[in-house]
Structures are given as structure tokens and as C-alpha cells.
Design an enzyme around this catalytic site. Structure first.
Site, PDB file in Angstrom:
ATOM      1  N   CYS A 159      -6.501   1.542   5.519  1.00  0.00           N
ATOM      2  CA  CYS A 159      -6.915   0.069   6.287  1.00  0.00           C
ATOM      3  C   CYS A 159      -6.258   0.379   7.291  1.00  0.00           C
ATOM      4  O   CYS A 159      -5.451   1.098   8.025  1.00  0.00           O
ATOM      5  CB  CYS A 159      -6.445  -0.289   5.361  1.00  0.00           C
ATOM      6  SG  CYS A 159      -4.889  -1.761   4.846  1.00  0.00           S
ATOM      7  N   GLU A 212       0.944   3.714   1.764  1.00  0.00           N
ATOM      8  CA  GLU A 212       1.205   3.856   2.973  1.00  0.00           C
ATOM      9  C   GLU A 212       2.361   3.063   3.438  1.00  0.00           C
ATOM     10  O   GLU A 212       3.714   3.781   4.171  1.00  0.00           O
ATOM     11  CB  GLU A 212       0.283   3.692   4.527  1.00  0.00           C
ATOM     12  CG  GLU A 212      -0.958   5.436   4.314  1.00  0.00           C
ATOM     13  CD  GLU A 212      -1.688   4.391   3.814  1.00  0.00           C
ATOM     14  OE1 GLU A 212      -3.473   4.064   3.862  1.00  0.00           O
ATOM     15  OE2 GLU A 212      -1.814   3.791   2.206  1.00  0.00           O
ATOM     16  N   HIS A 228       0.857  -1.069   0.274  1.00  0.00           N
ATOM     17  CA  HIS A 228      -0.185   0.116   0.057  1.00  0.00           C
ATOM     18  C   HIS A 228       0.562   1.414  -0.363  1.00  0.00           C
ATOM     19  O   HIS A 228       1.819   1.507   0.714  1.00  0.00           O
ATOM     20  CB  HIS A 228      -0.777   0.197   1.522  1.00  0.00           C
ATOM     21  CG  HIS A 228      -2.195  -1.071   1.300  1.00  0.00           C
ATOM     22  ND1 HIS A 228      -3.296  -0.882   2.510  1.00  0.00           N
ATOM     23  CD2 HIS A 228      -2.458  -2.142   0.930  1.00  0.00           C
ATOM     24  CE1 HIS A 228      -3.533  -2.189   2.200  1.00  0.00           C
ATOM     25  NE2 HIS A 228      -3.514  -2.230   1.355  1.00  0.00           N
ATOM     26  N   CYS A 249      -2.726  -0.356   7.550  1.00  0.00           N
ATOM     27  CA  CYS A 249      -1.521   0.503   7.517  1.00  0.00           C
ATOM     28  C   CYS A 249      -2.018   1.645   8.220  1.00  0.00           C
ATOM     29  O   CYS A 249      -0.803   1.637   9.186  1.00  0.00           O
ATOM     30  CB  CYS A 249      -1.840   1.104   6.677  1.00  0.00           C
ATOM     31  SG  CYS A 249      -1.764   0.632   4.559  1.00  0.00           S
TER      32      CYS A 249
END
Length: 187
Positions: free
Chosen positions: A100, A72, A70, A103
Site C-alpha cells: 500500500c 511489510e 502491516h 508500506c
């Protein structure tokens, strides 16, 4: 790697105006565009220390065959390398979509001081939309959270991406149906 958005030290005026949340969110949006360019969901992130971007990241789950890739996570990993520390205290994370739960956990473990995001994620959001991971009182770290920065623009990027994806699938289905009909025609 790091883009501080400042003038060189010898040319930097004494009274430097700090960049706004909108400025850094636009930088995260540039990262989201890079994700779109490689067929990924357009989510981008930047990590800021002081007034300088020290790390950038964008979604790469599909291209890297890595469900943890992801935006992040990519930015957190780069910031750790830049600062030579897994603790990212006194940093700010700007991300185009609400983090999410995965993260959010990484944000807490990294001790990021402030999280700023654009659009809410009503399917997997880890701040308030679905879960409340970032502010859960059971954690020993609670970053300050600001939501809705350039929310409409961030949301529009994601909506446009999925609209294009749906249209591509529709066209592909039509093409396959047409090819199947052609194969059924007598010679």
C-alpha cells in the site's frame, strides 16, 4: 528469528545455488497463513539479505489494534533490528500483496533495493494498481520492482479469506434473524 535456508557454514558446499524468487515468495506465503490463523487478512512478507531470510512479518492490524501493523512494516522493523540499521540497502522484500502507499513509503525510506510481490492490490496498491509511489521520479530512492511472482496462489489466498469472511457474515446474519423470529413466537 532468521532462517537462512542454508547449510551450516562448515557443511556448506562452495557452489551454493541461490534460492529463487518463488522460494522466498513461498516463505512469505507461510507468513500470510499465520495471519489467516489469527483472523487477519492473509498478507505475509520476508526480507532477504544475500541468500538469507533476516526478517519475517504478517498482518496484525486487528490483533494489535494498530493500523500500521502491516506485514511489510513488521518485517522492515525486524530487519532494522537484525542489521542494527534503519537503512536496508542491498535487501529484498518479498510480500504476497502489492504494498500500500504507507508500506511503499517505508520501503523507500528504508532504501530496500528490490521489492517482489505476488498479487496486485486494485484497491490500495502503491506500485502500479492504484498509485505509483515506488517508482515516482520525485523520490530519491527507487527500488527495483518485480510483480506477479506466484500471483495466482497469492491472490487465491486472499480471495478465499474474503469468501470465508462473507460466508461467516451471512451465517451470522441468518442466525440473528432466526433468533429474532424465535423470540417473536408466542409462548
Amino acid at each position: 528469528m532468521a532462517d537462512n535456508g542454508n547449510l551450516p557454514a562448515d557443511e556448506n558446499p562452495v557452489n551454493v545455488t541461490e534460492h529463487s524468487d518463488e522460494y522466498f515468495m513461498r516463505e512469505a506465503m507461510k507468513e500470510a497463513e499465520l495471519a489467516t490463523d489469527i483472523g487477519e487478512v492473509p498478507v505475509g512478507a520476508v526480507i532477504v539479505a544475500g541468500n538469507s531470510i533476516i526478517a519475517r512479518g504478517h498482518n496484525r492490524m486487528i490483533s494489535a489494534n494498530d493500523p500500521s501493523a502491516h506485514a511489510e512494516i513488521a518485517a522492515i522493523r525486524e530487519a532494522g533490528r537484525v542489521l542494527d540499521n534503519y537503512r536496508l540497502t542491498d535487501t529484498r522484500l518479498y510480500v504476497t500483496l502489492e504494498p500500500c502507499i504507507m508500506c511503499s513509503g517505508a520501503i523507500i525510506h528504508a532504501r530496500i533495493g528490490r521489492v517482489i510481490y505476488g498479487a496486485r492490490d486494485y484497491k490500495t496498491g502503491g506500485d502500479v494498481s492504484v498509485f505509483n509511489i515506488l517508482q515516482d521520479p520525485r523520490h530519491n530512492h527507487h527500488p527495483e520492482v518485480t510483480s506477479g511472482v506466484l500471483e495466482e496462489e497469492c491472490s487465491a489466498m486472499i480471495s478465499a479469506f474474503f469468501a470465508r469472511r462473507r460466508e461467516q457474515k451471512k451465517l451470522e446474519k441468518l442466525k440473528n434473524r432466526t433468533e429474532a423470529q424465535i423470540e417473536e413466537l408466542p409462548n
